[in-house]
Design an enzyme around this catalytic site. Structure first.
Site, mmCIF file in Angstrom:
data_model
loop_
_atom_site.group_PDB
_atom_site.id
_atom_site.type_symbol
_atom_site.label_atom_id
_atom_site.label_comp_id
_atom_site.label_asym_id
_atom_site.label_seq_id
_atom_site.Cartn_x
_atom_site.Cartn_y
_atom_site.Cartn_z
ATOM 1 N N ASP A 39 -44.735 -16.117 84.827
ATOM 2 C CA ASP A 39 -44.034 -15.802 83.580
ATOM 3 C C ASP A 39 -42.657 -16.474 83.609
ATOM 4 O O ASP A 39 -41.962 -16.473 84.625
ATOM 5 C CB ASP A 39 -43.879 -14.281 83.430
ATOM 6 C CG ASP A 39 -43.513 -13.887 82.004
ATOM 7 O OD1 ASP A 39 -44.358 -13.298 81.309
ATOM 8 O OD2 ASP A 39 -42.367 -14.191 81.580
ATOM 9 N N ILE A 40 -42.260 -17.021 82.472
ATOM 10 C CA ILE A 40 -40.988 -17.751 82.385
ATOM 11 C C ILE A 40 -39.782 -16.813 82.482
ATOM 12 O O ILE A 40 -38.676 -17.248 82.814
ATOM 13 C CB ILE A 40 -40.958 -18.572 81.075
ATOM 14 C CG1 ILE A 40 -40.031 -19.761 81.192
ATOM 15 C CG2 ILE A 40 -40.627 -17.705 79.868
ATOM 16 C CD1 ILE A 40 -40.192 -20.774 80.061
ATOM 17 N N HIS A 110 -53.365 -12.374 77.322
ATOM 18 C CA HIS A 110 -52.815 -12.595 78.661
ATOM 19 C C HIS A 110 -52.720 -11.267 79.372
ATOM 20 O O HIS A 110 -52.354 -10.257 78.772
ATOM 21 C CB HIS A 110 -51.454 -13.295 78.613
ATOM 22 C CG HIS A 110 -50.504 -12.746 77.589
ATOM 23 N ND1 HIS A 110 -50.651 -12.964 76.249
ATOM 24 C CD2 HIS A 110 -49.408 -11.964 77.725
ATOM 25 C CE1 HIS A 110 -49.681 -12.352 75.587
ATOM 26 N NE2 HIS A 110 -48.906 -11.727 76.468
HETATM 27 P P1 AMP Z 1 -46.323 -10.265 75.645
HETATM 28 O O1 AMP Z 1 -45.074 -9.575 75.157
HETATM 29 O O2 AMP Z 1 -47.252 -9.358 76.364
HETATM 30 O O3 AMP Z 1 -46.982 -11.079 74.547
HETATM 31 O O4 AMP Z 1 -45.831 -11.269 76.761
HETATM 32 C C1 AMP Z 1 -45.528 -12.606 76.550
HETATM 33 C C2 AMP Z 1 -44.968 -13.139 77.855
HETATM 34 O O5 AMP Z 1 -45.026 -14.547 77.823
HETATM 35 C C3 AMP Z 1 -43.496 -12.755 78.112
HETATM 36 O O6 AMP Z 1 -43.401 -12.031 79.342
HETATM 37 C C4 AMP Z 1 -42.780 -14.104 78.168
HETATM 38 O O7 AMP Z 1 -41.741 -14.139 79.104
HETATM 39 C C5 AMP Z 1 -43.928 -15.040 78.539
HETATM 40 N N1 AMP Z 1 -43.764 -16.425 78.139
HETATM 41 C C6 AMP Z 1 -43.425 -16.898 76.909
HETATM 42 N N2 AMP Z 1 -43.397 -18.238 76.903
HETATM 43 C C7 AMP Z 1 -43.741 -18.630 78.157
HETATM 44 C C8 AMP Z 1 -43.914 -19.897 78.795
HETATM 45 N N3 AMP Z 1 -43.711 -21.055 78.145
HETATM 46 N N4 AMP Z 1 -44.289 -19.915 80.103
HETATM 47 C C9 AMP Z 1 -44.485 -18.770 80.768
HETATM 48 N N5 AMP Z 1 -44.354 -17.542 80.227
HETATM 49 C C10 AMP Z 1 -43.988 -17.471 78.941
#
Ligand code: AMP
Length: 125
Positions: A39-40, A110
């Protein structure tokens, strides 16, 4: 902005673009059915996202319409990724936000894998 988990699949969501290698990710795992990357914005020492390769908006969409092979593939991948990350002995938490009340932001299913420290109560009261 939380998504509507019943919306049609958006081919240009950020995880679809990661799957197509259009934007970089810190990949930790890939097989026929699943891919995983860090996760970023990590919320724990280990915070990995595991996604199916197919176009599924949410857990609701995936559980209703994915094939048995895709479902088994994702579940086995989650287990393997947690084992390979060394999380089994200390323990870990899985989370799949689905729809508005959950705060789901990315409209591609995810599964969050959290570990590496005591994770506290399941939900804020
Ligand atoms: P959710 O709120 O369950 O939809 O989680 C989305 C997750 O995606 C969050 O924890 C973000 O930090 C993560 N995220 C968003 N963009 C990226 C990216 N480019 N690479 C990795 N993680 C990401």
């Amino acid at each position: 902005m939380p998504i509507d988990a019943t919306q049609p699949y958006d081919e240009n969501n950020i995880f679809a673009r990661i799957l197509r290698d259009e934007i970089p990710s810190r990949k930790v795992y890939e097989d026929e059915h699943a891919m995983a990357f860090h996760d970023i914005n990590p919320l724990a020492p280990t915070h990995i996202l595991v996604i199916p390769k197919g176009p599924y908006v949410s857990w609701d969409d995936f559980s209703a319409t994915a094939s048995d092979g895709e479902i088994a593939g994702l579940v086995r991948a989650v287990g393997k990724i947690a084992r390979d990350a060394g999380l089994v002995e200390s323990g870990y938490r899985l989370l799949a936000n689905t729809g508005p009340n959950s705060g789901q932001e990315v409209p591609h299913l995810h599964v969050h894998v959290f570990g590496g420290r005591p994770l506290g109560p399941m939900l804020a009261r």
